[in-house]
Scaffold this active site. Structure first.
Site, PDB file in Angstrom:
ATOM      1  CG  MET A  30      -2.000  -1.006   1.169  1.00 40.67           C
ATOM      2  SD  MET A  30      -3.439  -0.960   1.951  1.00 40.67           S
ATOM      3  CE  MET A  30      -2.970  -0.575   3.706  1.00 40.67           C
ATOM      4  CG  HIS A  37       7.030  -2.321   1.948  1.00 38.88           C
ATOM      5  ND1 HIS A  37       6.944  -1.159   2.851  1.00 38.88           N
ATOM      6  CD2 HIS A  37       6.079  -2.664   2.005  1.00 38.88           C
ATOM      7  CE1 HIS A  37       5.766  -0.945   3.164  1.00 38.88           C
ATOM      8  NE2 HIS A  37       4.970  -2.010   2.864  1.00 38.88           N
ATOM      9  CD  GLN A  61      -6.293  -3.478   2.557  1.00 42.92           C
ATOM     10  OE1 GLN A  61      -6.302  -4.107   1.408  1.00 42.92           O
ATOM     11  NE2 GLN A  61      -5.063  -3.631   3.365  1.00 42.92           N
ATOM     12  CE  LYS A 149       3.876  -4.550  11.593  1.00 39.10           C
ATOM     13  NZ  LYS A 149       2.859  -4.010  10.984  1.00 39.10           N
ATOM     14  CG  ASP A 150       0.834  -7.018   7.305  1.00 44.73           C
ATOM     15  OD1 ASP A 150       0.318  -6.507   8.615  1.00 44.73           O
ATOM     16  OD2 ASP A 150       1.147  -6.536   6.472  1.00 44.73           O
ATOM     17  CD  GLN A 153      -1.848  -8.907   4.302  1.00 48.03           C
ATOM     18  OE1 GLN A 153      -2.893  -7.887   4.153  1.00 48.03           O
ATOM     19  NE2 GLN A 153      -1.013  -8.518   3.553  1.00 48.03           N
ATOM     20  CG  MET A 184      11.054  -1.973   9.661  1.00 48.12           C
ATOM     21  SD  MET A 184      11.308  -0.139   9.360  1.00 48.12           S
ATOM     22  CE  MET A 184      13.273  -0.175   9.388  1.00 48.12           C
ATOM     23  NE  ARG A 187      -2.772   1.538   9.810  1.00 51.64           N
ATOM     24  CZ  ARG A 187      -3.174   0.565   8.983  1.00 51.64           C
ATOM     25  NH1 ARG A 187      -2.313  -0.537   9.067  1.00 51.64           N
ATOM     26  NH2 ARG A 187      -4.163   0.611   8.334  1.00 51.64           N
TER      27      ARG A 187
HETATM   28  O1  PAF Z   1      -0.274  -5.996   3.120  1.00 45.83           O
HETATM   29  C1  PAF Z   1      -0.652  -5.064   2.580  1.00 45.83           C
HETATM   30  O2  PAF Z   1      -0.003  -3.766   2.331  1.00 45.83           O
HETATM   31  C2  PAF Z   1      -1.991  -5.093   2.275  1.00 45.83           C
HETATM   32  O3  PAF Z   1      -2.887  -5.579   3.012  1.00 45.83           O
HETATM   33  C3  PAF Z   1      -2.187  -5.698   0.798  1.00 45.83           C
HETATM   34  C4  PAF Z   1      -1.571  -6.973   0.806  1.00 45.83           C
HETATM   35  C5  PAF Z   1      -1.255  -4.884  -0.326  1.00 45.83           C
HETATM   36  C6  PAF Z   1      -3.522  -5.588   0.183  1.00 45.83           C
HETATM   37  O4  PAF Z   1      -3.991  -4.326   0.045  1.00 45.83           O
END
Ligand code: PAF
Length: 285
Positions: A30, A37, A61, A149-150, A153, A184, A187
């Site tokens: 994002m 990243h 989301q 980290k996520d 997800q 990291m 936000r």
């Molecule tokens: O992890 C993220 O930055 C977002 O949830 C993603 C996977 C790019 C989907 O918008």
């Protein structure tokens, strides 16, 4: 490095790449990119001839009370970072290009998305899975790289790929910490200096949990949850959750679990932060 603004253009390009035998690696983001990243792009670079980074603050989301409008953006800086790490293309669509006004199809998950962040963010994972499916269709990746980290997800996306037979390999990059050990995150820039200092209680709780769980397995679950809840609250954080779940299916861990996920979400000031660790259970691997 190419920059695509339209999904149709990216899809045409990706299909051409595939026809000429190239491997495509996708890093969905994002934007407001940081070292975490960058480490995912580095992994993608090793796996693909073409490395596509998507930069899209996905509105579906975010709930109406969340930070969609103030989500940090820096497209120029992001492009520089992508190029420096060997990305071959950036995909940065406008929301109107990604979503038709009369859209009516969603990709939803009904079990894994109901725990952890799903409790306080009930529409979040439906938005994530829908946009990730669209990105897979547009970028045609052989490999897609997401961050640990996520963690929730990542686990849900792996389930989606399995259940919907997406021909994509999901690769997970390690959670990257800043010099003060705060995980990291784009936000983090919302945190004041004082909040940032107090937010270290989250990573301290993660390190404590990792050590205890590695040594004592599921017997340590109660202790590590209690420690984290207290330690974060004492630092002035509002705990959303501290949980230890079986990392294979996000259910309660048992003596048979071979690995667990220790996961935390807490708010400092107005900023909700998440952190976690995956731990192999002693004697089970
Ligand atoms: O992890 C993220 O930055 C977002 O949830 C993603 C996977 C790019 C989907 O918008």
């Amino acid at each position: 490095m190419k920059i695509f603004r339209q999904g149709a253009e990216l899809q045409k390009y990706a299909l051409e790449c595939k026809r000429s035998g190239k491997q495509i690696a996708l890093v969905p983001t994002m934007g407001f990119l940081h070292k975490g990243h960058a480490s995912l792009i580095d992994i993608a670079r090793q796996r693909g001839d073409e490395v596509i980074v998507s930069i899209f603050v996905n509105p579906t989301q975010f709930a109406p009370n969340e930070d969609l409008d103030k989500y940090p953006r820096d497209f120029e800086g992001d492009c520089k970072l992508c190029e420096a790490h060997g990305a071959t293309a950036v995909f940065a669509p406008a929301p109107e290009d990604m979503y038709a006004p009369d859209r009516s199809i969603w990709v939803d998950e009904t079990t894994l998305s109901k725990v952890l962040c799903g409790k306080s963010r009930p529409i979040h994972f439906r938005g994530v899975l829908t946009v990730v499916s669209k990105l897979f269709n547009l970028a045609q990746p052989d490999v897609a790289v997401f961050g640990k980290k996520d963690a929730q997800q990542a686990i849900i996306i792996k389930r989606m790929v399995r259940d919907l037979n997406f021909p994509v390999e999901i690769v997970l990059g390690d959670l990257i910490r800043d010099t003060d050990n705060v995980a990291m995150s784009s936000r983090n820039r919302y945190l004041s200096e004082d909040e940032r200092r107090r937010a270290r209680s989250i990573s301290e709780s993660v390190f404590y949990a990792e050590k205890e769980l590695k040594q004592r397995g599921v017997d340590a679950v109660g202790t590590v949850i209690q420690y984290a809840e207290q330690h974060i609250a004492e630092a002035g954080g509002i705990v959303d959750y501290v949980e230890v779940l079986d990392s294979s299916d996000l259910t309660e861990p048992t003596a048979e679990s071979s690995g667990v996920l220790f996961a935390v979400a807490a708010v400092f000031g107005t900023t909700r932060l998440i952190d976690n660790c995956f731990v192999d259970m002693p004697g089970k691997n």
